[in-house]
Design a protein around this motif. Structure first.
Motif, short mmCIF file in Angstrom:
data_model
loop_
_atom_site.label_atom_id
_atom_site.label_comp_id
_atom_site.label_asym_id
_atom_site.label_seq_id
_atom_site.Cartn_x
_atom_site.Cartn_y
_atom_site.Cartn_z
N GLU A 1 0.87 -1.17 0.00
CA GLU A 1 0.00 0.00 0.00
C GLU A 1 0.90 1.22 0.00
O GLU A 1 1.52 1.55 1.00
CB GLU A 1 -0.94 -0.02 1.22
CG GLU A 1 -2.02 1.03 1.10
CD GLU A 1 -2.97 1.10 2.29
OE1 GLU A 1 -3.36 0.06 2.84
OE2 GLU A 1 -3.32 2.23 2.67
N ASN A 2 1.00 1.85 -1.15
CA ASN A 2 1.94 2.95 -1.35
C ASN A 2 1.46 4.22 -0.62
O ASN A 2 0.32 4.27 -0.15
CB ASN A 2 2.10 3.22 -2.85
CG ASN A 2 3.49 3.67 -3.23
OD1 ASN A 2 4.06 4.55 -2.58
ND2 ASN A 2 4.04 3.09 -4.27
N VAL A 3 2.31 5.21 -0.55
CA VAL A 3 1.95 6.47 0.11
C VAL A 3 0.77 7.11 -0.65
O VAL A 3 0.75 7.11 -1.87
CB VAL A 3 3.15 7.44 0.11
CG1 VAL A 3 2.81 8.74 0.82
CG2 VAL A 3 4.37 6.79 0.73
N GLY A 4 -0.21 7.62 0.08
CA GLY A 4 -1.38 8.24 -0.55
C GLY A 4 -0.99 9.49 -1.32
O GLY A 4 -0.64 10.51 -0.72
N ASN A 5 -1.03 9.41 -2.66
CA ASN A 5 -0.49 10.49 -3.49
C ASN A 5 -0.71 10.07 -4.95
O ASN A 5 -0.36 8.95 -5.32
CB ASN A 5 1.00 10.60 -3.16
CG ASN A 5 1.75 11.65 -3.95
OD1 ASN A 5 1.37 12.03 -5.04
ND2 ASN A 5 2.85 12.11 -3.38
N LEU A 6 -1.28 10.93 -5.76
CA LEU A 6 -1.54 10.55 -7.16
C LEU A 6 -0.42 10.99 -8.11
O LEU A 6 -0.52 10.79 -9.31
CB LEU A 6 -2.86 11.15 -7.65
CG LEU A 6 -4.17 10.53 -7.15
CD1 LEU A 6 -5.35 11.18 -7.84
CD2 LEU A 6 -4.19 9.02 -7.38
N VAL A 7 0.61 11.63 -7.57
CA VAL A 7 1.64 12.16 -8.46
C VAL A 7 2.93 11.33 -8.39
O VAL A 7 3.28 10.62 -9.32
CB VAL A 7 1.95 13.64 -8.14
CG1 VAL A 7 2.94 14.21 -9.14
CG2 VAL A 7 0.67 14.47 -8.15
N CYS A 8 3.60 11.42 -7.25
CA CYS A 8 4.97 10.91 -7.16
C CYS A 8 5.10 9.39 -7.29
O CYS A 8 6.00 8.91 -8.00
CB CYS A 8 5.62 11.38 -5.88
SG CYS A 8 5.30 13.11 -5.53
N PRO A 9 4.26 8.59 -6.62
CA PRO A 9 4.48 7.14 -6.70
C PRO A 9 4.46 6.61 -8.14
O PRO A 9 5.09 5.60 -8.44
CB PRO A 9 3.33 6.55 -5.87
CG PRO A 9 3.00 7.61 -4.88
CD PRO A 9 3.16 8.89 -5.67
N ALA A 10 3.77 7.33 -9.04
CA ALA A 10 3.69 6.87 -10.42
C ALA A 10 5.04 6.89 -11.13
O ALA A 10 5.27 6.19 -12.11
CB ALA A 10 2.69 7.74 -11.20
N GLU A 11 5.96 7.70 -10.62
CA GLU A 11 7.27 7.85 -11.27
C GLU A 11 8.24 6.72 -10.95
O GLU A 11 9.24 6.54 -11.62
CB GLU A 11 7.94 9.15 -10.77
CG GLU A 11 7.23 10.41 -11.15
CD GLU A 11 7.76 10.98 -12.46
OE1 GLU A 11 8.53 10.29 -13.15
OE2 GLU A 11 7.39 12.12 -12.77
N PHE A 12 7.95 5.98 -9.86
CA PHE A 12 8.95 5.04 -9.36
C PHE A 12 8.46 3.60 -9.45
O PHE A 12 7.49 3.24 -8.78
CB PHE A 12 9.31 5.38 -7.90
CG PHE A 12 9.91 6.74 -7.73
CD1 PHE A 12 11.30 6.89 -7.69
CD2 PHE A 12 9.12 7.88 -7.63
CE1 PHE A 12 11.87 8.14 -7.54
CE2 PHE A 12 9.69 9.14 -7.48
CZ PHE A 12 11.07 9.27 -7.44
#
Lengths: 113, 224
Positions: free
Chosen positions: B121-132
């Motif tokens: 369960e990744n950090v709640g965020n629609l921007v940064c996790p998509a990059e990694f």
């Protein structure tokens, strides 16, 4: 704030390059940052100052940012257009079948020692 | 005068992470472990959805969970209490995302013997996790009705990296200007391959469809 994570990646890669080239101090790191890479250059340089000064190799080392304009290509009419201005739809023929040619870069161009 | 020398590097800063992620995926494949990277904005119902999903699947799959947050361990504790599966909390130390190396460190702290499925369960965020790239087999995301059907247009990268888009909180559809068909269309524009599953984690509606999808995915990964 993924800029901080990116700064850690830059430091790791620059350290490795410095090791390979037997360099003791780096005076500048030049980045190519695409216009639609979702990296905010001001945040990147702020994070850089904070993190780089903790490393002997990178004390006072400057982070320079080259901005790469985003360009898309249209499969419909085989022409290029400015991504930021027109988005996903081709301004020449109206086709939605377009893709990003460049402008997504987050790369280390070179280091100056 | 000091001599200035330029050393050309010309390398994406994500290259190393992508290599780490590919290595991790290969290792997990060897161990028969399916890793799912679950992303969303804060408050979309990731943890509630996970609890429902795990309770449907835990008799058929051995499951473990890694909860990533900037701080606190409320999610990991909740998962453990309400499902009984192994769950650990990862702290990102202020960072907005996980990468492959952090994911590997998390996995090293989980008892993986016999485990079929690990959900990150990744950090709640629609921007940064998509990059990694985390090394996961699949990326999934949850979009909840109150967030709006236009989110695929506003966060294109997140929607384009996800194989599955779960639309949660369908029970409140009558109270919001959220057009499910329009949302599907917006997802399709960004990512024609993404599967869309509407659910309501609170009532459990649709969660079986999600469980079926995941079960088929895990079995496929183990056999391939």
């Amino acid at each position: 704030m993924h800029e901080l994570g990116i700064v850690f990646y830059i430091i790791r890669d620059v350290k490795e390059a410095a090791r390979e080239h037997d360099v003791e101090h780096v005076s500048a790191v030049v980045m190519n940052i695409g216009e639609v890479s979702m990296v905010v250059p001001e945040y990147l340089t702020d994070c850089w100052r904070w993190a780089a000064d903790k490393e002997e190799l990178l004390k006072d080392c400057e982070l320079r940012v080259n901005t790469i304009p985003a360009v898309s290509f249209c499969d419909g009419c085989q022409q290029e257009f400015e991504t930021v201005r027109y988005g996903k739809t081709c301004p020449h023929c109206g086709s939605p079948d377009t893709w990003l040619l460049r402008g997504n870069e987050v790369e280390i161009k070179e280091i100056i020692v | 005068m000091d001599e200035v020398k330029v050393i050309e590097i010309k390398k994406s800063v994500f290259a190393e992470n992508e290599k780490d992620a590919a290595d991790l995926r290969r290792e997990l494949k060897g161990k028969g472990i399916y890793l799912l990277n679950l992303m969303s904005s804060p408050g979309s119902g990731k943890t509630t959805t996970l609890i429902r999903l795990i309770n449907l699947l835990k008799d058929r799959l051995r499951i473990a969970v890694m909860e990533a947050d900037i701080d606190s361990d409320v999610d990991a504790v909740k998962i453990r209490q309400e499902t009984g599966v192994e769950s650990i909390q990862l702290h990102t130390g202020g960072m907005c995302h996980l990468d492959a190396e952090m994911t590997r460190q998390g996995l090293d702290n989980l008892p993986l013997e016999g485990v079929d499925l690990v959900v990150l369960e990744n950090v709640g965020n629609l921007v940064c996790p998509a990059e990694f790239d985390t090394g996961a087999v699949r990326n999934a995301m949850i979009l909840s009705v109150p967030e709006g059907d236009d989110k695929p247009l506003k966060y294109p990268l997140m929607f384009s990296v996800c194989d599955l888009v779960v639309i949660n909180k369908t029970d409140v559809l009558p109270y919001f200007d959220f057009d499910l068909d329009k949302c599907r269309e917006n997802v399709r524009m960004r990512n024609p391959r993404a599967k869309v599953i509407p659910i309501c984690a609170r009532t459990g509606e649709g969660v079986e469809d999600l469980a079926d999808w995941l079960l088929a995915e895990v079995r496929d990964w183990k056999q391939k």
